[in-house]
Design a protein around this motif. Structure first.
Motif, short mmCIF file in Angstrom:
data_model
loop_
_atom_site.label_atom_id
_atom_site.label_comp_id
_atom_site.label_asym_id
_atom_site.label_seq_id
_atom_site.Cartn_x
_atom_site.Cartn_y
_atom_site.Cartn_z
N SER A 2 31.07 46.95 39.44
CA SER A 2 32.47 46.74 39.83
C SER A 2 32.60 46.45 41.32
CB SER A 2 33.32 47.94 39.44
OG SER A 2 32.81 49.08 40.10
N GLU A 3 31.64 46.95 42.12
CA GLU A 3 31.68 46.67 43.56
C GLU A 3 31.59 45.16 43.82
OE1 GLU A 3 31.71 48.88 46.16
OE2 GLU A 3 31.84 50.64 44.86
N ILE B 212 32.46 42.79 41.74
CA ILE B 212 33.71 42.14 41.30
C ILE B 212 34.78 42.32 42.37
CG2 ILE B 212 35.55 42.23 39.54
CD1 ILE B 212 33.03 41.19 38.37
N ALA B 213 34.86 43.54 42.91
CA ALA B 213 35.87 43.82 43.93
C ALA B 213 35.61 42.98 45.18
CB ALA B 213 35.87 45.31 44.27
N PHE C 62 36.61 39.25 43.97
CA PHE C 62 37.96 38.96 43.47
C PHE C 62 39.04 39.85 44.08
CE2 PHE C 62 35.05 37.32 40.28
CZ PHE C 62 35.55 36.05 40.10
N GLY C 63 38.67 40.77 44.98
CA GLY C 63 39.67 41.57 45.67
C GLY C 63 40.55 40.64 46.50
N ILE C 64 41.83 40.96 46.59
CA ILE C 64 42.73 40.01 47.29
C ILE C 64 43.07 40.55 48.67
CG2 ILE C 64 44.81 38.62 47.10
CD1 ILE C 64 44.96 39.67 44.17
N LEU D 235 30.39 35.56 39.38
CA LEU D 235 30.37 36.65 38.39
C LEU D 235 28.94 37.00 37.99
CD1 LEU D 235 33.31 35.81 35.97
CD2 LEU D 235 32.96 37.95 37.18
#
Lengths: 105, 486
Positions: free
Chosen positions: B201-202, B204-205, B208-210, B273
């Protein structure tokens, strides 16, 4: 770092905006290709412009009679009109009334 | 000349899928895999995605439509297409500019394909998961081995020649219809593996974190602009060449524009991804370029279950991405030279590939030369080629004419009048801005001086060559199409 709703929302939006659009375009263009192949098997010729695009082409021909490419444009316009008149199945969404109103330029 | 065979009718793509995969195969290259994910994560994640998406639809989609349409309208390679628009004479030399840039690009891209081939071979030997393997030492010893680099460059150009000799349908199309889906499958497999690891998840964050504030930074927009233009290969002559092999009733804007631009960017998203969840799960620092692919990821594979298999999947996919790009970059020159000379396709392929091989030797010998050329041609050479192609469409042929005669003919979507000013004003202005921006950023540096040299010398050389060549075939005539339109 946790997966917040904002991150997951962005991930979903990104997948939709990119993969969603790309797959839609791929499916649509392959489906259109299938339809074109079917039409060409039946009648060997096919209309080449949508009603909107053909009307715009005609307008341009009328407004630019001296353009060096006007003969090519006229040829393409007339070719589409002829095919529409001579064939039964059309690729674009042409109504009988629209075809009846068409004139060569 | 009795033994010169008569050239037969022009080739065409066998299927719609073949054309689409050729476009994607050409545009998806190393940048999508080892640059895009990091640029995205490092420039505000989701904010970058929004900026990138806006620029894709504003510039890349219309630009690609124009380039494919020009190829389809003229049914010719780069020089033939330019001649059709500007008439015989020195101005056709702007087509030579596009060719020179393509040859230069391929001369340093081929050694890079060699790198991916080398790593793909070692992944198959499970080198990266062997006991005592050191990623950095392995890469350093590889880069310090010029004979090996040159051998790989030779193999790559030989393989490209072998495919191109077979022609458009039996060579290029037959390969890309398998290679591009195989690349997607490879990235999907790696994504699934990555997302099922603890700590994924790190990654992904990171990606894709905004961070909305990034939308107010000029650096974010410059990075998105570079990615939107360079990743899609707009104006390099590839889309024009691929489009010139379209069949009579084929669509241009949906497949050549929307699908190509968004589809090739989707592979960059998929690469993000596939790569960052794995990288973060193992706790390795994210990186870009060779550092990401050849050090970070290679360090990751031994740490994850089935890492050896994942390495095979990744590096084979990476090799396919670069190889298909190389194939179609080379095809630009092959198509044009084959059309413009009496050489057969086989002779042309051997001549072009041999020439690129020779010019690529310095880049194969030294990664520093490769980096230098990449910087010079990435910042000034490729924008110059784009300016030549979009300029000739926007200011000589005229976007309205092209839209009415080619873009909207047999089209899968209707393209309205909004498209005309984008081609005539927006894209050329953006390309001039990019060249000026990078010149200002690197003012006085050797790379900038070399870039200015390219900008000045290539058009002069092109003009001079075509003035002489076209003159031999009679008096230069005035352009068949003049003035453009509004």
């Amino acid at each position: 770092m946790a997966l917040t709703p904002a991150v997951l929302g962005m991930l979903a939006f990104t997948l939709l905006a990119f993969w969603g659009v790309a797959l839609w375009a791929l499916a649509r263009t392959l489906r259109q290709e299938g339809r074109k192949v079917d039409i060409l098997k039946q009648q060997n010729r096919m209309d080449t412009y949508s009603p909107k695009a053909l009307a715009e082409l005609r307008e341009w021909i009328e407004q630019n009679p001296d353009d060096p490419l006007v003969d090519t444009a006229r040829e393409r316009y007339n070719e589409c009109v002829e095919v529409l008149r001579q064939t039964d199945t059309h690729y674009y969404d042409w109504s009988d009334e629209e075809i009846a109103r068409l004139e060569r330029v | 000349m009795a033994d010169v065979p008569t050239k037969t009718a022009r080739a065409e793509w066998g299927t719609r899928f073949g054309f689409l995969m050729a476009m994607i195969g050409a545009m998806v290259g190393a940048g999508n895999i080892w640059r895009f994910p990091y640029v995205m994560g490092n420039n505000g994640g989701g904010a970058f995605v929004l900026a990138f998406l806006v620029l894709l639809f504003l510039l890349a989609v219309p630009g690609l439509m124009a380039e494919v349409a020009l190829g389809r309208y003229t049914n010719k390679g780069v020089i033939g297409a330019f001649r059709e628009v500007v008439g015989r004479g020195g101005m056709v030399g702007f087509g030579i500019v596009v060719l020179l840039v393509n040859v230069a690009l391929m001369s340093y891209y081929s050694p890079l394909i060699g790198w991916t081939l080398y790593y793909a071979i070692h992944s198959l030997l499970f080198t990266f998961t062997a006991a005592g393997f050191e990623a950095e030492t392995f890469m350093e010893s590889f880069f310090a081995n010029p004979p090996l680099m040159i051998a790989l460059h030779t193999i790559v150009m030989g393989a490209i020649a072998a495919v191109l000799v077979l022609g458009i349908r039996r060579g290029v199309e037959r390969l890309v219809v398998y290679a591009v889906p195989a690349l997607v499958v490879a990235l999907v497999i790696m994504t699934i593996r990555g997302l099922t690891l603890p700590g994924a998840s790190e990654g992904i964050a990171f990606t894709f974190g905004i961070q909305w504030e990034y939308l107010t930074f000029s650096d974010t927009w410059i990075a998105a602009l570079g990615q939107a233009l360079f990743s899609t290969g707009l104006g390099w002559g590839i889309a024009l060449t691929v489009g010139s092999y379209l069949r009579e009733y084929d669509d241009v804007p949906l497949g050549g524009g929307v699908f190509t631009a968004i589809g090739e960017s989707s592979i960059g998203i998929l690469a993000a991804l596939a790569i960052f969840p794995v990288v973060f799960a193992v706790g390795v620092e994210p990186d870009a370029g060779a550092g990401l692919a050849f050090i970070s990821l290679v360090q990751v594979f031994p740490e994850i279950p089935l890492g050896g298999i994942v390495a095979v999947v990744f590096f084979l996919g990476f090799f396919l991405a670069t190889f298909t790009s190389g194939l179609l970059i080379t095809e630009v020159s092959v198509t044009t030279v084959s059309e413009e000379t009496r050489l057969s396709r086989t002779q042309t392929v051997l001549g072009i590939c041999g020439g690129i091989w020779l010019l690529g030797l310095p880049s194969a010998y030294s990664a520093d030369v490769l980096d230098f050329l990449d910087f010079v041609f990435g910042n000034w050479g490729l924008p110059l080629a784009t300016l030549a192609i979009i300029g000739v469409i926007g200011w000589i042929l005229g976007p309205e004419r092209l839209r009415l005669l080619a873009v909207n003919r047999n089209a899968g979507i209707y393209v309205g009048k909004w498209w005309d000013p984008v081609i005539k004003f927006v894209i050329p202005a953006v390309m001039l801005f990019i060249m000026g921006y990078f010149a200002w950023e690197n003012f006085g540096e050797p790379e900038m001086i070399a870039g200015m040299f390219v900008i000045v010398l290539f058009p002069i050389v092109g003009y001079a060559i075509m003035s002489v060549v076209e003159g031999r075939h009679g008096e230069p005539d005035s352009a068949g199409v003049t003035g453009g339109d509004d």
